[in-house]
Design a protein around this motif. Sequence first.
Motif: not given
Length: 70
Positions: A28-55
């Motif tokens: 959801n672009k509205k959510i992504a726009d209001n979160l950290r810069d490294i948070f990715l819009f159009l996120i999928r399950l693999k990207i969600a896991r990758d993002w969590l593995n970064i933080i």
Amino acid sequence: MEIFFEGIVLRPWVISDASKKLALIADNKKIADNLRDIFLFLIRLKIARDWLNIILPENNPPRFFAITIK
């Protein structure tokens, strides 16, 4: 560490959050726009896991929190 408010809990992220609702909610672009810069819009399950593995390695002591609603 968990922080409790009326009906809301802030808690540190865990890797299993990726397969719960993170990928769905974060696509959801509205959510992504209001979160950290490294948070990715159009996120999928693999990207969600990758993002969590970064933080997650950086999250001790907790600085990044999931917001959960009862």
